[in-house]
Design a protein around this motif. Sequence first.
Motif, mmCIF file in Angstrom:
data_model
loop_
_atom_site.group_PDB
_atom_site.id
_atom_site.type_symbol
_atom_site.label_atom_id
_atom_site.label_comp_id
_atom_site.label_asym_id
_atom_site.label_seq_id
_atom_site.Cartn_x
_atom_site.Cartn_y
_atom_site.Cartn_z
ATOM 1 N N ALA A 133 0.070 -96.783 -52.835
ATOM 2 C CA ALA A 133 -1.219 -97.109 -52.220
ATOM 3 C C ALA A 133 -2.266 -96.274 -52.950
ATOM 4 O O ALA A 133 -1.932 -95.431 -53.781
ATOM 5 C CB ALA A 133 -1.197 -96.773 -50.727
ATOM 6 N N GLU A 134 -3.498 -96.502 -52.622
ATOM 7 C CA GLU A 134 -4.589 -95.783 -53.294
ATOM 8 C C GLU A 134 -4.424 -94.271 -53.210
ATOM 9 O O GLU A 134 -4.724 -93.549 -54.154
ATOM 10 C CB GLU A 134 -5.918 -96.201 -52.676
ATOM 11 C CG GLU A 134 -7.121 -95.601 -53.352
ATOM 12 C CD GLU A 134 -8.413 -96.103 -52.741
ATOM 13 O OE1 GLU A 134 -9.272 -95.261 -52.450
ATOM 14 O OE2 GLU A 134 -8.557 -97.327 -52.568
ATOM 15 N N LEU A 153 10.227 -94.039 -46.703
ATOM 16 C CA LEU A 153 9.465 -93.391 -45.628
ATOM 17 C C LEU A 153 8.047 -93.933 -45.575
ATOM 18 O O LEU A 153 7.514 -94.216 -44.491
ATOM 19 C CB LEU A 153 9.433 -91.872 -45.844
ATOM 20 C CG LEU A 153 10.687 -91.113 -45.493
ATOM 21 C CD1 LEU A 153 10.628 -89.699 -46.059
ATOM 22 C CD2 LEU A 153 10.898 -91.070 -43.981
ATOM 23 N N TRP A 154 7.432 -94.076 -46.736
ATOM 24 C CA TRP A 154 6.066 -94.608 -46.773
ATOM 25 C C TRP A 154 6.030 -96.027 -46.199
ATOM 26 O O TRP A 154 5.192 -96.342 -45.350
ATOM 27 C CB TRP A 154 5.520 -94.603 -48.202
ATOM 28 C CG TRP A 154 4.232 -95.334 -48.300
ATOM 29 C CD1 TRP A 154 2.987 -94.865 -47.979
ATOM 30 C CD2 TRP A 154 4.039 -96.696 -48.689
ATOM 31 N NE1 TRP A 154 2.049 -95.845 -48.144
ATOM 32 C CE2 TRP A 154 2.670 -96.989 -48.584
ATOM 33 C CE3 TRP A 154 4.908 -97.706 -49.111
ATOM 34 C CZ2 TRP A 154 2.139 -98.230 -48.891
ATOM 35 C CZ3 TRP A 154 4.376 -98.951 -49.418
ATOM 36 C CH2 TRP A 154 3.012 -99.197 -49.307
ATOM 37 N N ALA A 155 6.935 -96.889 -46.675
ATOM 38 C CA ALA A 155 6.938 -98.285 -46.223
ATOM 39 C C ALA A 155 7.141 -98.366 -44.713
ATOM 40 O O ALA A 155 6.418 -99.100 -44.016
ATOM 41 C CB ALA A 155 8.029 -99.069 -46.951
ATOM 42 N N LEU A 156 8.103 -97.617 -44.194
ATOM 43 C CA LEU A 156 8.373 -97.650 -42.755
ATOM 44 C C LEU A 156 7.204 -97.084 -41.950
ATOM 45 O O LEU A 156 6.903 -97.577 -40.859
ATOM 46 C CB LEU A 156 9.654 -96.883 -42.445
ATOM 47 C CG LEU A 156 10.939 -97.575 -42.915
ATOM 48 C CD1 LEU A 156 12.101 -96.590 -42.929
ATOM 49 C CD2 LEU A 156 11.248 -98.793 -42.059
ATOM 50 N N SER A 157 6.523 -96.086 -42.494
ATOM 51 C CA SER A 157 5.406 -95.477 -41.763
ATOM 52 C C SER A 157 4.137 -96.324 -41.817
ATOM 53 O O SER A 157 3.242 -96.134 -40.999
ATOM 54 C CB SER A 157 5.111 -94.077 -42.306
ATOM 55 O OG SER A 157 4.499 -94.136 -43.570
ATOM 56 N N ARG A 158 4.060 -97.240 -42.765
ATOM 57 C CA ARG A 158 2.851 -98.052 -42.926
ATOM 58 C C ARG A 158 3.042 -99.540 -42.605
ATOM 59 O O ARG A 158 2.101 -100.319 -42.652
ATOM 60 C CB ARG A 158 2.297 -97.907 -44.346
ATOM 61 C CG ARG A 158 1.748 -96.510 -44.626
ATOM 62 C CD ARG A 158 0.653 -96.184 -43.644
ATOM 63 N NE ARG A 158 -0.048 -94.951 -43.923
ATOM 64 C CZ ARG A 158 -0.195 -93.970 -43.032
ATOM 65 N NH1 ARG A 158 0.350 -94.053 -41.840
ATOM 66 N NH2 ARG A 158 -0.886 -92.900 -43.336
ATOM 67 N N ALA A 159 4.259 -99.945 -42.264
ATOM 68 C CA ALA A 159 4.521 -101.362 -41.969
ATOM 69 C C ALA A 159 3.697 -101.859 -40.780
ATOM 70 O O ALA A 159 3.240 -102.996 -40.782
ATOM 71 C CB ALA A 159 6.009 -101.597 -41.717
ATOM 72 N N LEU A 209 6.498 -104.090 -48.828
ATOM 73 C CA LEU A 209 7.582 -104.443 -49.747
ATOM 74 C C LEU A 209 7.036 -104.766 -51.140
ATOM 75 O O LEU A 209 7.622 -104.362 -52.156
ATOM 76 C CB LEU A 209 8.385 -105.622 -49.213
ATOM 77 C CG LEU A 209 9.337 -105.312 -48.055
ATOM 78 C CD1 LEU A 209 9.861 -106.596 -47.423
ATOM 79 C CD2 LEU A 209 10.488 -104.423 -48.515
ATOM 80 N N ALA A 210 5.924 -105.481 -51.186
ATOM 81 C CA ALA A 210 5.313 -105.833 -52.473
ATOM 82 C C ALA A 210 4.815 -104.582 -53.200
ATOM 83 O O ALA A 210 4.998 -104.445 -54.413
ATOM 84 C CB ALA A 210 4.175 -106.824 -52.267
ATOM 85 N N ALA A 211 4.201 -103.664 -52.474
ATOM 86 C CA ALA A 211 3.710 -102.430 -53.091
ATOM 87 C C ALA A 211 4.876 -101.601 -53.625
ATOM 88 O O ALA A 211 4.801 -101.054 -54.733
ATOM 89 C CB ALA A 211 2.897 -101.619 -52.079
ATOM 90 N N ALA A 212 5.953 -101.531 -52.863
ATOM 91 C CA ALA A 212 7.127 -100.779 -53.315
ATOM 92 C C ALA A 212 7.738 -101.441 -54.550
ATOM 93 O O ALA A 212 8.103 -100.763 -55.510
ATOM 94 C CB ALA A 212 8.154 -100.675 -52.192
ATOM 95 N N ALA A 213 7.831 -102.768 -54.533
ATOM 96 C CA ALA A 213 8.401 -103.494 -55.682
ATOM 97 C C ALA A 213 7.558 -103.273 -56.931
ATOM 98 O O ALA A 213 8.101 -103.076 -58.028
ATOM 99 C CB ALA A 213 8.517 -104.976 -55.359
ATOM 100 N N ASP A 236 13.130 -101.506 -54.834
ATOM 101 C CA ASP A 236 13.572 -102.673 -54.077
ATOM 102 C C ASP A 236 13.959 -102.207 -52.675
ATOM 103 O O ASP A 236 15.030 -101.634 -52.474
ATOM 104 C CB ASP A 236 14.768 -103.335 -54.771
ATOM 105 C CG ASP A 236 15.277 -104.549 -54.018
ATOM 106 O OD1 ASP A 236 14.704 -104.912 -52.959
ATOM 107 O OD2 ASP A 236 16.266 -105.141 -54.484
ATOM 108 N N LEU A 237 13.076 -102.469 -51.723
ATOM 109 C CA LEU A 237 13.304 -102.062 -50.338
ATOM 110 C C LEU A 237 13.671 -103.246 -49.454
ATOM 111 O O LEU A 237 13.547 -103.180 -48.230
ATOM 112 C CB LEU A 237 12.064 -101.355 -49.775
ATOM 113 C CG LEU A 237 11.571 -100.125 -50.528
ATOM 114 C CD1 LEU A 237 10.390 -99.499 -49.790
ATOM 115 C CD2 LEU A 237 12.679 -99.111 -50.730
ATOM 116 N N ALA A 238 14.162 -104.335 -50.051
ATOM 117 C CA ALA A 238 14.478 -105.548 -49.288
ATOM 118 C C ALA A 238 15.467 -105.267 -48.165
ATOM 119 O O ALA A 238 15.393 -105.911 -47.106
ATOM 120 C CB ALA A 238 15.011 -106.635 -50.223
#
Length: 141
Positions: free
Chosen positions: A8-9, A103-109, A118-122, A127-129
């Motif tokens: 993210a930014e 952690l970031w993806a789960l905290s910001r979902a 998921l797109a930002a992580a990819a 790959d957080l699928a």
Amino acid sequence: MTDTKPLAEDVSVCSFVSPQDLPALAGTFRTIVNARPDGEEPGQPGSAEVEAAARRLGLDYVHIPVVPGQITDQQVAAFAKALNDNPGPVLAYCKSGMRAASLWALSRAGEHGADRVLAAAAKAGFDLASLRPRLGREAAR
């Protein structure tokens, strides 16, 4: 030097950070989040050593030790708190960057939705699928 990957930014992740890496990182980041448990591998600098080096450089530091494949809701909440309570940009790290990205993806979902995190992580190479069901639950909260 550690290769940082933006999610993210104001949040990037990377693999292993040593106290020697911090002076170069201090020009870009204001907070370091360590997701590695102490003693995860031989020769790894301990959290206290990394924290002392970070604080000497004026960086904020948060330690959220996560065992691979065992991210708890409490750790996700602690990561969200670290992002909300500390100045950015934030650099989060673990051994490969995967736990930090998770952690970031789960905290910001909840804020951005599962597809967006998921797109930002990819885009950053993660790959957080496998987290999609949990991300969906977090997004629905």
